[in-house]
Design a protein around this motif. Structure first.
Motif, short mmCIF file in Angstrom:
data_model
loop_
_atom_site.label_atom_id
_atom_site.label_comp_id
_atom_site.label_asym_id
_atom_site.label_seq_id
_atom_site.Cartn_x
_atom_site.Cartn_y
_atom_site.Cartn_z
N ARG A 101 -0.32 8.36 -4.43
CA ARG A 101 -1.18 7.39 -3.76
C ARG A 101 -2.57 7.98 -3.55
O ARG A 101 -2.74 9.19 -3.42
CB ARG A 101 -0.59 6.99 -2.40
CG ARG A 101 0.79 6.38 -2.48
CD ARG A 101 0.84 5.19 -3.38
NE ARG A 101 0.19 4.06 -2.75
CZ ARG A 101 0.25 2.83 -3.19
NH1 ARG A 101 0.91 2.55 -4.27
NH2 ARG A 101 -0.37 1.88 -2.56
N THR A 161 -6.08 8.19 -1.40
CA THR A 161 -6.74 7.99 -0.11
C THR A 161 -8.22 7.80 -0.41
O THR A 161 -8.86 8.68 -0.96
CB THR A 161 -6.52 9.21 0.81
OG1 THR A 161 -5.11 9.35 1.03
CG2 THR A 161 -7.22 9.03 2.13
N GLY A 199 0.20 3.24 -7.60
CA GLY A 199 1.16 4.29 -7.24
C GLY A 199 1.90 4.88 -8.42
O GLY A 199 2.97 5.45 -8.25
N GLN A 219 -1.07 7.73 3.19
CA GLN A 219 -1.19 7.98 1.76
C GLN A 219 -1.63 9.40 1.45
O GLN A 219 -1.40 9.89 0.34
CB GLN A 219 -2.14 6.96 1.12
CG GLN A 219 -1.56 5.57 1.06
CD GLN A 219 -2.52 4.56 0.48
OE1 GLN A 219 -3.71 4.78 0.39
NE2 GLN A 219 -1.98 3.41 0.09
N GLU A 262 -4.32 4.79 5.02
CA GLU A 262 -4.94 5.85 4.21
C GLU A 262 -4.45 7.23 4.67
O GLU A 262 -4.26 8.12 3.83
CB GLU A 262 -6.46 5.77 4.27
CG GLU A 262 -7.03 4.49 3.66
CD GLU A 262 -6.63 4.25 2.21
OE1 GLU A 262 -6.70 5.19 1.40
OE2 GLU A 262 -6.25 3.11 1.89
N GLY A 286 -2.27 10.95 -7.44
CA GLY A 286 -3.16 10.52 -6.37
C GLY A 286 -4.41 11.38 -6.27
O GLY A 286 -4.52 12.44 -6.89
N THR A 342 0.80 -1.23 0.00
CA THR A 342 0.00 0.00 0.00
C THR A 342 0.83 1.28 0.00
O THR A 342 0.31 2.34 -0.33
CB THR A 342 -0.95 0.03 1.21
OG1 THR A 342 -0.18 -0.09 2.41
CG2 THR A 342 -1.98 -1.08 1.14
N ILE A 343 2.08 1.20 0.35
CA ILE A 343 2.92 2.40 0.43
C ILE A 343 3.86 2.52 -0.77
O ILE A 343 4.03 3.60 -1.33
CB ILE A 343 3.72 2.44 1.75
CG1 ILE A 343 2.77 2.41 2.95
CG2 ILE A 343 4.64 3.65 1.80
CD1 ILE A 343 1.76 3.55 3.02
N MET A 388 1.34 11.34 0.27
CA MET A 388 2.12 10.78 -0.83
C MET A 388 1.49 11.19 -2.16
O MET A 388 0.30 11.01 -2.37
CB MET A 388 2.17 9.26 -0.69
CG MET A 388 2.78 8.81 0.64
SD MET A 388 2.75 7.03 0.85
CE MET A 388 4.04 6.57 -0.29
#
Length: 139
Positions: free
Chosen positions: A110, A112, A36, A104, A101, A40, A26-27, A107
């Motif tokens: 990414r 959310t 990713g 994210q 989340e 985002g 997820t990261i 980021m």
């Protein structure tokens, strides 16, 4: 048969590995899955993804992937703490998902998404139910 009480260290390692794998997926970006790699966004409208994007990539990678990612976590948490109630496993799954989340949010590539929290929490619930089912079959 494996005696769970004598193998707590093993369950601890598996549970930690499950959490680390969740963070890994997820990261970090995964271009082969399309995760990713794009700009985002933030989605706070529940079930919006089901109304807008019903492509194979969305259904399999995003939706099913979010559920399956948390099934081992729910399963292992229930194995490690056999007296843990469903509500606690769901709460821990939800809190872990909210943590991800929130990370994210900061980021650039990414997303959310409230849907991720819902799907991840459902995955933890499924893991709990699978563990309870396996215990029932074994007994």
């Amino acid at each position: 048969m494996i005696n769970v009480n004598n193998n707590r260290w093993f369950l601890n390692i598996l549970t930690i590995f499950s959490i680390l794998f969740i963070f890994y997926m997820t990261i970090l970006p995964h271009s082969e899955l399309g995760i990713g790699v794009s700009k985002g966004f933030i989605n706070l409208n529940p079930f919006l993804i089901f109304k807008q994007d019903l492509t194979y990539s969305s259904l399999v990678v995003n939706d099913l992937g979010n559920i399956l990612l948390f099934v081992p976590f729910g399963f292992l948490l229930t194995m490690r703490f056999p007296h843990l109630k469903l509500s606690k496993v769901v709460l821990f799954g939800c809190l872990l998902s909210i943590t991800i989340e929130c990370i994210q949010l900061f980021m650039a590539n990414r997303c959310t998404d409230i849907d991720d929290i819902i799907l991840n929490t459902f995955g933890a619930l499924v893991g709990y139910l699978v563990c309870v089912g396996v215990r029932y079959i074994i007994k």
